[in-house]
Design a protein around this motif. Structure first.
Motif, PDB file in Angstrom:
ATOM      1  N   ILE A 146       0.840  -1.205   0.000  1.00 64.05           N
ATOM      2  CA  ILE A 146       0.000   0.000   0.000  1.00 64.05           C
ATOM      3  C   ILE A 146       0.872   1.251   0.000  1.00 64.05           C
ATOM      4  N   GLU A 197       2.281   1.809  -3.298  1.00 70.02           N
ATOM      5  CA  GLU A 197       1.236   1.849  -4.317  1.00 70.02           C
ATOM      6  C   GLU A 197       1.365   0.700  -5.318  1.00 70.02           C
ATOM      7  N   GLN A 248      -0.555  -1.614  -6.173  1.00 69.04           N
ATOM      8  CA  GLN A 248      -1.968  -1.873  -5.930  1.00 69.04           C
ATOM      9  C   GLN A 248      -2.396  -3.289  -6.293  1.00 69.04           C
ATOM     10  N   ALA A 259      -3.995   3.062   3.532  1.00 69.57           N
ATOM     11  CA  ALA A 259      -4.706   3.252   2.271  1.00 69.57           C
ATOM     12  C   ALA A 259      -5.391   4.615   2.237  1.00 69.57           C
ATOM     13  N   GLN A 282      -5.878   5.856  -1.645  1.00 68.03           N
ATOM     14  CA  GLN A 282      -6.129   4.784  -2.602  1.00 68.03           C
ATOM     15  C   GLN A 282      -7.534   4.224  -2.342  1.00 68.03           C
ATOM     16  N   VAL A 320      -8.344   0.426  -2.764  1.00 65.28           N
ATOM     17  CA  VAL A 320      -7.808  -0.421  -1.698  1.00 65.28           C
ATOM     18  C   VAL A 320      -8.651  -0.270  -0.433  1.00 65.28           C
TER      19      VAL A 320
END
Length: 320
Positions: free
Chosen positions: A88, A91, A93, A123, A128, A131
């Motif tokens: 995370i 990134e 992902q 996250a 994000q 996520v």
């Protein structure tokens, strides 16, 4: 290029069995050490944009399958970060989503590093939303708090991330009332946090979700309206008044929001509060007229935001 941390004399807190397990267990190569406890949320964007691509490649080479399950679920860095934390932070992902998919309802999703940050905290901090959504649907606990007592929703309120805020409030309806009543270790609930940062749309949303507009900070008894006056945020003052904020609410020191307008430059805020405030709550006692502003100014940098002393420096190739 590898990522290293410079430990600057802060001693890690003892988190009981988790810390002991860390000492006894396998530790991921320091080259993969995230150092997110070194990362202030305000610095997240700069950090992520300059992250070391070779570290992300290491994640891509990691086989997340049954044969390696014990490794990716149990290995941690010297900061207590798991592979999910690291994915995370950097990134990566696809790798993060794969681990989440294989860990539905598994305690692994709620593992906290030595700053007590869960994957959900990270996250949100790194913004994000996908996520965040997958973590929530997989069973990540949104009630867990970090070293500063912040839930993931506190962090979304602090960063002003509309997407993360929306996901957390929509997917946590069963526990949302409890989260809204949870103060961090500065005594601030989510409504206080968004008031401090002046996110008007989030203030409205929290009120619509049931946040008490007149909730007082635990440390000094200020409401969101008191904070709006402190910050000289006229738009927020008007919004809170229109939403029914109690203009006569007093801090633990006995001060109304109007009291806090004395000595301040924004006359429009004083005018907005004057007629709606009880007459006996407009004038300060003579003994407080001279020192009221100094005594009741709120140091947002030291109270709401985390101290720089709580973070170690991050070094890349030995350079700060």
């Amino acid at each position: 290029m590898a990522l290293y941390r410079n430990i600057t004399g802060t001693s890690p807190m003892d988190y009981g069995s988790e810390a002991r397990a860390h000492k006894a267990g396998t530790v991921i190569d320091e080259r993969l050490d995230s150092g997110l406890d070194s990362l202030r949320e305000d610095d997240t964007e700069d950090y992520c944009s300059s992250r070391d691509s070779s570290v992300v490649d290491d994640f891509a080479r990691l086989n997340v399958d049954g044969a390696h399950e014990e490794r990716w679920r149990t290995e941690i860095t010297e900061d207590g970060d798991t592979y999910l934390h690291l994915a995370i932070i950097h990134e990566a992902q696809d790798m993060a989503l794969k681990m989440i998919e294989m860990s539905v309802k598994h305690p692994f999703l709620n593992k906290q590093n030595y700053q007590r940050q869960t994957a959900l905290h990270l996250a949100v901090i790194t913004e994000q939303p996908l996520v965040v959504e997958r973590l929530l649907k997989a069973g990540c606990d949104p009630m867990l708090v970090d070293n500063n007592g912040n839930t993931a929703l506190h962090m979304a309120c602090r960063t002003g991330s509309l997407a993360c805020f929306g996901l957390l409030t929509q997917n946590c309806s069963a526990v949302l009332p409890s989260i809204l009543q949870t103060p961090n270790y500065s005594g601030q609930k989510c409504l206080h946090v968004v008031a401090v940062h002046g996110f008007l749309s989030l203030v409205e949303s929290l009120i619509s979700f049931g946040a008490d507009i007149n909730e007082q900070e635990q440390c000094n008894g200020r409401t969101a309206l008191h904070l709006a006056v402190d910050l000289q945020n006229l738009d927020l003052v008007k919004l809170l008044i229109s939403k029914g904020a109690d203009v006569n609410s007093l801090t633990y020191g006995g001060h109304s929001a109007y009291h806090l307008t004395h000595g301040r430059q924004n006359i429009d805020i004083q005018k907005a509060l004057h007629d709606v405030t009880d007459q006996d709550l407009r004038d300060l006692p003579e003994s407080e007229c001279e020192d009221s502003e100094d005594e009741y100014d709120y140091d947002f940098d030291s109270n709401e935001l985390q101290s720089d002393d709580e973070y170690d420096d991050i070094k890349v190739m030995g350079q700060e």
